[in-house]
Design a protein around this motif. Structure first.
Motif, PDB file in Angstrom:
ATOM      1  N   LEU A   1      -3.965  21.414   1.763  1.00 50.20           N
ATOM      2  CA  LEU A   1      -3.504  21.466   3.148  1.00 50.20           C
ATOM      3  C   LEU A   1      -1.976  21.508   3.201  1.00 50.20           C
ATOM      4  O   LEU A   1      -1.377  22.209   4.023  1.00 50.20           O
TER       5      LEU A   1
ATOM      6  N   MET B   1       0.486  13.863   2.760  1.00 55.47           N
ATOM      7  CA  MET B   1       0.090  14.918   3.692  1.00 55.47           C
ATOM      8  C   MET B   1      -0.479  14.329   4.971  1.00 55.47           C
ATOM      9  O   MET B   1       0.090  14.472   6.032  1.00 55.47           O
ATOM     10  N   CYS B   2      -1.604  13.645   4.868  1.00 58.96           N
ATOM     11  CA  CYS B   2      -2.293  13.194   6.093  1.00 58.96           C
ATOM     12  C   CYS B   2      -1.843  11.812   6.538  1.00 58.96           C
ATOM     13  O   CYS B   2      -2.019  11.463   7.708  1.00 58.96           O
ATOM     14  N   GLY B   3      -1.292  11.012   5.640  1.00 55.19           N
ATOM     15  CA  GLY B   3      -0.820   9.681   6.002  1.00 55.19           C
ATOM     16  C   GLY B   3      -1.810   8.573   5.742  1.00 55.19           C
ATOM     17  O   GLY B   3      -1.497   7.401   5.940  1.00 55.19           O
ATOM     18  N   GLN B   4      -3.030   8.905   5.282  1.00 53.67           N
ATOM     19  CA  GLN B   4      -3.998   7.851   5.014  1.00 53.67           C
ATOM     20  C   GLN B   4      -3.549   6.955   3.862  1.00 53.67           C
ATOM     21  O   GLN B   4      -2.842   7.396   2.956  1.00 53.67           O
ATOM     22  N   MET B   5      -4.022   5.703   3.913  1.00 54.88           N
ATOM     23  CA  MET B   5      -3.784   4.796   2.797  1.00 54.88           C
ATOM     24  C   MET B   5      -4.492   5.322   1.542  1.00 54.88           C
ATOM     25  O   MET B   5      -5.580   5.900   1.626  1.00 54.88           O
TER      26      MET B   5
ATOM     27  N   VAL C   1       0.845  -1.194   0.000  1.00 51.50           N
ATOM     28  CA  VAL C   1       0.000   0.000   0.000  1.00 51.50           C
ATOM     29  C   VAL C   1       0.880   1.243   0.000  1.00 51.50           C
ATOM     30  O   VAL C   1       2.057   1.200   0.386  1.00 51.50           O
TER      31      VAL C   1
ATOM     32  N   PRO D   1      -6.159   3.816  -1.568  1.00 52.22           N
ATOM     33  CA  PRO D   1      -6.542   2.472  -2.035  1.00 52.22           C
ATOM     34  C   PRO D   1      -6.543   2.298  -3.539  1.00 52.22           C
ATOM     35  O   PRO D   1      -6.231   1.224  -4.040  1.00 52.22           O
TER      36      PRO D   1
ATOM     37  N   ASN E   1       0.776   5.622   0.993  1.00 51.46           N
ATOM     38  CA  ASN E   1       0.086   6.547   1.882  1.00 51.46           C
ATOM     39  C   ASN E   1       0.126   7.969   1.341  1.00 51.46           C
ATOM     40  O   ASN E   1       1.068   8.358   0.640  1.00 51.46           O
ATOM     41  N   CYS E   2      -0.893   8.724   1.702  1.00 50.72           N
ATOM     42  CA  CYS E   2      -0.943  10.141   1.358  1.00 50.72           C
ATOM     43  C   CYS E   2       0.248  10.856   1.993  1.00 50.72           C
ATOM     44  O   CYS E   2       0.548  10.646   3.171  1.00 50.72           O
TER      45      CYS E   2
END
Lengths: 622, 70
Positions: free
Chosen positions: B56, B30-34, B25, B36, B27-28
């Motif tokens: 942001l 900026m925010c660290g979200q995966m 996977v 998908p 990650n973003c």
């Protein structure tokens, strides 16, 4: 549940905010319908939970309720959830949306169930398995029902799903990317065989996975009943209004907090010699009706199990913020939209492959929760609480049961003291704020596992001294009644006291010790077995007659201890919550005992408190 | 954020298109979200989960942590 009740604590800067925040909905759904539909959706989630509890094989489901049940729309947007485990509230918001995006909803058919436990895909740690099922109405997917639950055994290097000394995810157990557990209502036998082969207690896994499937089936039927009432378009419209309402309510709550940037940092420690630390650094930015929780600057992820997944960090932030706002805000996707979480990948707040993370969900979450509250205490001190004991005090064990010859495993957790707050003492012996999980009753424990409980009580003097005392933690002693049992543990709070707030003292640290059969003294596991750490170890063999003592951490106090009402201190002593010695040394209340009666020496107390006041500003803040 | 990774590209949405056996996977940034499936690639090559995270990054992150921070 009063969806439209408004708490006077939320005092918007002007009445217009309140009015614009609380009246009207984008699509004009009336308030009664919103209430009815919201409670029907939450009711579905609660019925899922009841199904889990009644159908499960493992106490972690049936007694500890370590799961969350959620309903989503077609895009994976969360419509409602039940309040079982806050550890999962934030994670499940992401995990289903990402799962659907990754596999594609065109790949799903009626009767399909997809499972995964990948911590890098929004999960909170490897034991938590998410299962989802699409719900169809008139031939189309309306939404999804999902369940995320902590399975008691997943293979890996130690029994019980907690590979306490793991340095990589590969040691933590069987990791499943999104895979089909059921297709068209039929078993996907290959994946079941993989799971049953890799878990140490496949009988439990079989039963618990079926409890999860049953909860999905119940939820599917119930959601279809709601759809019969409102139709797909009607229900979608109402849900959109529900989410808009929740979002506006949360924005009103945030707007009521003073704008500003609030910094806080803290660490977790490994009880090695010398202790190892990982630091978490947080900047909370409140700007109007939005809140940013920015963990930039936190330590890189470490070769240990305390790293957090993104889901854990998000859950901790949401969990803390929800503690500060109105309890009645509907818990759907809208409530989280005003909150932005920044968790840099590759750090202790957002582990990336191949980092381990099994204890991030149980140990680090409460520390992050306390860090968020520590930052926001600067903005809204009257609402924040001191740190909780902050450790699930995970004690895992497994072996072949002498009575049944069956392999058993158990994940045991304990209650801790919670932090004092502006208007009350902290709660005693309550599971960490991310858990909401009762622990296993002694009767169940002794019936199913070869341990006998010889003591289980509150720990005197474990609550941090303060105007509002920290909650008390517990002490439990268990004796092994089998020739061979393997134990592991992951604790926090063994090195540093849970913090007090505003001049209060910290709660007691945790302890985990063992008295070998035929000896008189409780020793740390390092002393007894040479483990590297007293707070994180795996696969220690105990035998008949060995005793394990678990002492959990207490809650931090709130406010200056010498401002605590003298009568309350006397009552604490009478209840054996506080010793006479600590009443004098920490609270400045000088007491005498005669025939079991405790009386306060008023003159000596006044003098002692005057001395403490003179030294004001000196306080153990942990 | 790694400033050295920047390269000029036309910003827009890209679809992750990995082989079925590749389960890693990303990650973003900026925010660290995966991320998908769909990734927002900014003009400097940074990969975000949404255009909002791109914004942001420029309005929040760079002023605080970037090379020209105050």
């Amino acid at each position: 549940m009063g969806l439209w009740r408004f708490d006077a604590r939320a005092t918007p800067r002007n009445a217009r905010d309140l009015v614009s925040g609380m009246t009207g909905t984008p699509n004009g759904t009336d308030q009664v319908t919103l209430n009815v539909v919201y409670n029907r959706l939450v009711g579905i989630c609660k019925e899922m939970g009841s199904t889990m509890m009644r159908a499960a094989y493992s106490p972690i489901f049936s007694e500890s309720l370590d799961f969350s049940c959620v309903v989503f729309d077609r895009d994976g947007v969360m419509l409602a959830q039940s309040e079982f485990s806050p550890a999962q509230v934030g994670a499940i918001r992401f995990v289903v949306k990402w799962l659907i995006a990754e596999i594609g909803d065109d790949m799903l058919k009626p009767g399909d169930v997809v499972v995964h436990n990948d911590p890098y895909r929004g999960g909170v740690h490897m034991p938590e398995h998410v299962v989802i099922k699409a719900v169809y109405y008139e031939g189309e997917i309306f939404g999804y029902v999902a369940n995320i639950a902590h399975m008691s055994e997943i293979g890996g290097l130690a029994p019980g799903g907690f590979a306490a000394t793991a340095t990589e995810v590969y040691q933590e157990g069987l990791r499943l990317p999104p895979v089909w557990l059921m297709r068209g209502g039929e078993y996907v036998q290959d994946i079941w065989r993989v799971i049953m082969t890799n878990h140490r207690a496949p009988r439990y896994s079989w039963g618990d996975l079926h409890a999860m499937l049953a909860s999905l089936n119940v939820a599917e039927r119930r959601l279809q009943e709601v759809l019969e009432t409102y139709g797909a378009e009607g229900l979608s419209t109402i849900c959109a209004d529900l989410m808009a309402h929740a979002e506006r309510w949360m924005r009103v709550e945030i707007r009521a907090m003073p704008d500003g940037e609030y910094y806080f940092e803290d660490s977790i420690s490994n009880a090695t010699d010398p202790p190892e630390e990982d630091w978490f650094r947080l900047r909370v930015v409140i700007d109007g009706d939005g809140l940013i929780a920015d963990f930039t600057g936190s330590d890189p992820q470490g070769p240990h199990v305390m790293n957090c997944t993104y889901g854990v960090t998000a859950s901790a932030v949401y969990n803390a913020v929800l503690q500060l706002v109105d309890n009645d805000i509907p818990h759907n996707d809208g409530v989280y939209r005003p909150i932005t979480v920044i968790a840099p990948p590759g750090t202790v707040v957002n582990v990336i492959e191949p980092g381990a993370s099994v204890a991030g969900n149980t140990e680090t979450h409460p520390r992050l929760w306390a860090i968020v509250l520590g930052a926001l205490a600067q903005a809204v001190p009257e609402r924040a609480a001191a740190a909780t004991g902050g450790s699930s005090s995970n004690f895992l064990f497994g072996g072949t049961h002498p009575d049944t010859d069956q392999y058993y495993v158990h994940y045991h957790l304990e209650g801790v003291g919670w932090g004092g707050r502006a208007d009350a003492d902290g709660n005693s012996n309550q599971v960490v704020p991310n858990g909401n999980c009762p622990n296993t009753p002694v009767e169940i424990f002794e019936t199913r596992y070869p341990f006998v409980q010889t003591a289980y009580r509150l720990r005197r003097d474990s609550g941090g001294p303060g105007k509002h005392r920290g909650g008390l933690s517990t002490e439990r002693i268990m004796e092994v009644r089998t020739d061979d049992i393997t134990v592991s543990a992951v604790f926090n709070g063994m090195v540093k006291k849970p913090r007090g707030l505003f001049g209060a003292g910290g709660g007691a640290t945790s302890e985990l010790t063992v008295r070998r059969a035929g000896t008189d003294e409780f020793l740390t596991f390092r002393e007894a077995f040479g483990t590297r750490s007293n707070s994180r170890f795996a696969n220690i063999k105990l035998t008949h007659g060995d005793q394990v003592m678990i002492r959990t951490p207490g809650g931090g106090g709130y406010g200056l201890p010498w401002e605590r009402d003298v009568e309350l201190v006397r009552q604490d002593v009478e209840e054996d919550f506080v010793s006479v010695a600590v009443a004098g040394s920490d609270y400045g209340v000088v007491m005498m005992e005669s025939d079991g009666e405790f009386t306060v020496d008023d003159r000596a107390t006044a003098a002692r408190r005057a001395e403490m006041l003179a030294a004001a500003g000196v306080g153990d803040s942990g | 954020m790694n400033e050295g990774e920047k390269k000029a590209v036309v910003p827009g949405w890209r679809k992750l298109n990995w082989p079925w056996w590749d389960t890693h996977v990303i990650n973003c940034q900026m925010c660290g979200q995966m991320i998908p499936r769909d990734v927002w690639v900014a003009e400097d090559g940074l990969e975000f989960c949404t255009e909002e995270c791109d914004g942001l990054y420029r309005t929040y992150w760079l002023p605080r942590y970037g090379p020209n921070r105050k």
